[in-house]
Design a protein around this motif. Structure first.
Motif, PDB file in Angstrom:
ATOM      1  N   ARG A   8       3.942  -9.633 -13.661  1.00 20.83           N
ATOM      2  CA  ARG A   8       3.659 -10.469 -12.491  1.00 20.83           C
ATOM      3  C   ARG A   8       4.973 -10.952 -11.901  1.00 20.83           C
ATOM      4  NH1 ARG A   8       3.545 -15.744 -11.564  1.00 20.83           N
ATOM      5  NH2 ARG A   8       3.782 -16.225 -13.779  1.00 20.83           N
ATOM      6  N   ILE A   9       5.159 -10.708 -10.610  1.00 21.28           N
ATOM      7  CA  ILE A   9       6.371 -11.133  -9.914  1.00 21.28           C
ATOM      8  C   ILE A   9       5.973 -12.160  -8.872  1.00 21.28           C
ATOM      9  CG2 ILE A   9       8.356 -10.368  -8.557  1.00 21.28           C
ATOM     10  CD1 ILE A   9       7.801  -7.517  -9.639  1.00 21.28           C
ATOM     11  N   ASP A  10       6.351 -13.417  -9.109  1.00 25.30           N
ATOM     12  CA  ASP A  10       6.045 -14.508  -8.188  1.00 25.30           C
ATOM     13  C   ASP A  10       7.174 -14.587  -7.167  1.00 25.30           C
ATOM     14  OD1 ASP A  10       5.778 -17.036  -6.911  1.00 25.30           O
ATOM     15  OD2 ASP A  10       4.600 -17.780  -8.607  1.00 25.30           O
ATOM     16  N   LEU A  11       6.897 -14.171  -5.938  1.00 22.47           N
ATOM     17  CA  LEU A  11       7.921 -14.094  -4.903  1.00 22.47           C
ATOM     18  C   LEU A  11       8.269 -15.464  -4.325  1.00 22.47           C
ATOM     19  CD1 LEU A  11       6.563 -10.942  -3.035  1.00 22.47           C
ATOM     20  CD2 LEU A  11       8.441 -11.030  -4.686  1.00 22.47           C
ATOM     21  N   VAL A  12       7.416 -16.441  -4.524  1.00 19.72           N
ATOM     22  CA  VAL A  12       7.677 -17.788  -4.028  1.00 19.72           C
ATOM     23  C   VAL A  12       8.557 -18.565  -5.008  1.00 19.72           C
ATOM     24  CG1 VAL A  12       6.630 -19.971  -3.334  1.00 19.72           C
ATOM     25  CG2 VAL A  12       5.504 -17.815  -2.742  1.00 19.72           C
TER      26      VAL A  12
ATOM     27  N   PRO B 118       2.187 -13.670  -1.906  1.00 18.28           N
ATOM     28  CA  PRO B 118       3.003 -14.563  -2.726  1.00 18.28           C
ATOM     29  C   PRO B 118       3.445 -13.960  -4.051  1.00 18.28           C
ATOM     30  CG  PRO B 118       0.705 -15.182  -2.895  1.00 18.28           C
ATOM     31  CD  PRO B 118       0.769 -14.071  -1.878  1.00 18.28           C
ATOM     32  N   GLU B 119       2.721 -12.951  -4.519  1.00 15.30           N
ATOM     33  CA  GLU B 119       3.103 -12.340  -5.783  1.00 15.30           C
ATOM     34  C   GLU B 119       2.682 -10.882  -5.831  1.00 15.30           C
ATOM     35  OE1 GLU B 119       1.235 -14.555  -8.916  1.00 15.30           O
ATOM     36  OE2 GLU B 119      -0.635 -13.434  -8.773  1.00 15.30           O
ATOM     37  N   ILE B 120       3.345 -10.153  -6.715  1.00 17.07           N
ATOM     38  CA  ILE B 120       3.039  -8.746  -6.940  1.00 17.07           C
ATOM     39  C   ILE B 120       2.625  -8.603  -8.400  1.00 17.07           C
ATOM     40  CG2 ILE B 120       3.965  -6.390  -6.994  1.00 17.07           C
ATOM     41  CD1 ILE B 120       6.006  -7.317  -4.854  1.00 17.07           C
ATOM     42  N   VAL B 121       1.479  -7.994  -8.633  1.00 14.25           N
ATOM     43  CA  VAL B 121       0.985  -7.795  -9.991  1.00 14.25           C
ATOM     44  C   VAL B 121       0.897  -6.305 -10.273  1.00 14.25           C
ATOM     45  CG1 VAL B 121      -0.900  -8.203 -11.606  1.00 14.25           C
ATOM     46  CG2 VAL B 121      -0.322  -9.953  -9.916  1.00 14.25           C
ATOM     47  N   HIS B 122       1.516  -5.905 -11.376  1.00 16.26           N
ATOM     48  CA  HIS B 122       1.502  -4.501 -11.777  1.00 16.26           C
ATOM     49  C   HIS B 122       1.182  -4.462 -13.267  1.00 16.26           C
ATOM     50  CE1 HIS B 122       2.707  -0.227 -11.632  1.00 16.26           C
ATOM     51  NE2 HIS B 122       3.192  -0.448 -12.838  1.00 16.26           N
TER      52      HIS B 122
ATOM     53  N   LEU C 214      16.592  -7.393  -6.970  1.00 10.50           N
ATOM     54  CA  LEU C 214      16.505  -5.950  -7.154  1.00 10.50           C
ATOM     55  C   LEU C 214      15.091  -5.539  -7.547  1.00 10.50           C
ATOM     56  CD1 LEU C 214      17.926  -3.200  -7.319  1.00 10.50           C
ATOM     57  CD2 LEU C 214      18.647  -3.795  -9.648  1.00 10.50           C
ATOM     58  N   LEU C 215      14.511  -6.240  -8.514  1.00  9.46           N
ATOM     59  CA  LEU C 215      13.148  -5.934  -8.942  1.00  9.46           C
ATOM     60  C   LEU C 215      12.153  -6.164  -7.814  1.00  9.46           C
ATOM     61  CD1 LEU C 215      11.155  -5.191 -11.207  1.00  9.46           C
ATOM     62  CD2 LEU C 215      11.095  -7.618 -11.828  1.00  9.46           C
ATOM     63  N   ALA C 216      12.328  -7.252  -7.072  1.00 13.82           N
ATOM     64  CA  ALA C 216      11.404  -7.559  -5.981  1.00 13.82           C
ATOM     65  C   ALA C 216      11.449  -6.489  -4.895  1.00 13.82           C
ATOM     66  CB  ALA C 216      11.733  -8.933  -5.391  1.00 13.82           C
TER      67      ALA C 216
END
Length: 227
Positions: free
Chosen positions: A137-141, A129-133, A161-163
């Motif tokens: 934090r990128i919440d894909l939902v 559901p999300e990518i953490v770097h 683009l970021l996702a």
């Protein structure tokens, strides 16, 4: 300790021996092939977690091997080649390779690329559901991005683009792949358009292109989200 089965398709016995010692010392198991035909066959039978592929094989060009494997598998493919022109890199990546290392290579860089591709493949195989770097934090939902706890307002295209870059962390994503995936096949040659959006993303994320934390430029080829 690392785990995973790696298929090395390389006709140089010296490089095969060198990489066998290095990879097995890191905990990987290794399968070898000296020709493209044998490489394709072993990719099907041993079901590797990663393929390391030389382009200059005695029986066929490595890009043909990529095409054959991509007919039925999305296994990560790391190119290892003396060919260093931008055109060669782009052609291999557009054919379906995930990353490209030029010979001669440093073993530390090689191992870092191997680990990044294996991590990325494990992540893409799962529904996340999300990518953490780090602080990002990128919440894909929810289609929401936050940096150090503060929400960053992105347009839909900027988010897409970021996702896409983040989903492929550690891999080179070519200009054409980004443009086609985010804007559609009709825009796959609009390079200046992509540069503008990358510039906007970097500005909003406070990402200095001379010392990037998130988005690395691969000149003439594409971009890599740092893993």
């Amino acid at each position: 300790m690392n785990t995973g089965r790696i298929l090395l398709v390389e006709d140089d016995p010296g490089i095969r021996k060198f990489l066998r010692v290095a990879l097995e010392a890191q905990g990987f198991s290794l399968e070898e092939a000296a020709t493209g035909r044998d490489g394709v066959a072993k990719a099907a039978t041993v079901q590797p977690d990663l393929v390391v592929l030389d382009l200059g094989l005695p029986d066929m060009d490595g890009k043909q091997v990529i095409a054959r494997i991509r007919e039925w598998s999305q296994v990560p493919i790391l190119i290892l080649s003396v060919r260093q022109s931008e055109d060669e890199k782009v052609a291999a990546l557009d054919a379906g390779a995930n990353d490209y290392v030029v010979k001669p290579f440093g073993i530390s860089e090689m191992m870092a690329r191997v680990r990044a591709l294996l991590r990325s493949n494990r992540n893409s195989a799962a529904t996340i559901p999300e990518i953490v770097h780090g602080e990002l934090r990128i919440d894909l939902v929810r289609h929401e991005v936050a940096l150090a706890g503060h929400v960053i307002k992105l347009t839909r295209k900027e988010f897409d683009l970021l996702a896409m870059l983040a989903r492929n962390a550690g891999r080179i994503v070519t200009h054409r792949q980004l443009l086609s995936d985010v804007w559609g096949p009709a825009h796959e040659h609009d390079l200046q358009y992509l540069r503008v959006f990358i510039g906007r993303l970097r500005a909003k994320l406070g990402d200095d292109p001379t010392s990037p934390r998130f988005i690395l430029n691969e000149p003439g080829v594409g971009y890599r989200f740092l893993d």
